[in-house]
Scaffold this active site. Sequence first.
Site: not given
Ligand code: AMP
Ligand code: ZN
Length: 111
Positions: A4, A30, A99
């Site tokens: 995860c 993000d 989140h």
């Molecule tokens: P969701 O699509 O609601 O599951 O949101 C996941 C979010 O996590 C997306 O907006 C991605 O851009 C963000 N995300 C994925 N990997 C990372 C990371 N390593 N650091 C910061 N944000 C991330």
């Molecule tokens: Zn987790």
Amino acid sequence: MENCIFCKIVAGDIPSPRLYEDDKMIVIRDIEPKAKLHYLCIPKTHFALLSEMDGERAELLKHCFERIAEIHSSLGLEEGYRVIINQGENGGQTVPHLHIHLLGGEPLKDF
Ligand code: AMP
Ligand code: ZN
């Protein structure tokens, strides 16, 4: 939870600057911002969906929302912001670790 990405960020295995942290949650930027300011509030405990709610998780989310209410100005969100929790495939959830998105820093488009 193995594999995860958000558990790895919480554990510090994937570096990501923390704009806020306490014993229950972190706030990070993000990586692909969808607004001028785009933060993720990530509970430190892994669960994916609101449908997995129990008393402990409800307390955890209560804590997250209370802290968001306290710290939003320090994140530059004093003019208002949008709170989004994507759920499952149709909801556009790509990371199965619940989140809270915080978007702002500019007027957001209707959706
Ligand atoms: P969701 O699509 O609601 O599951 O949101 C996941 C979010 O996590 C997306 O907006 C991605 O851009 C963000 N995300 C994925 N990997 C990372 C990371 N390593 N650091 C910061 N944000 C991330
Ligand atoms: Zn987790």
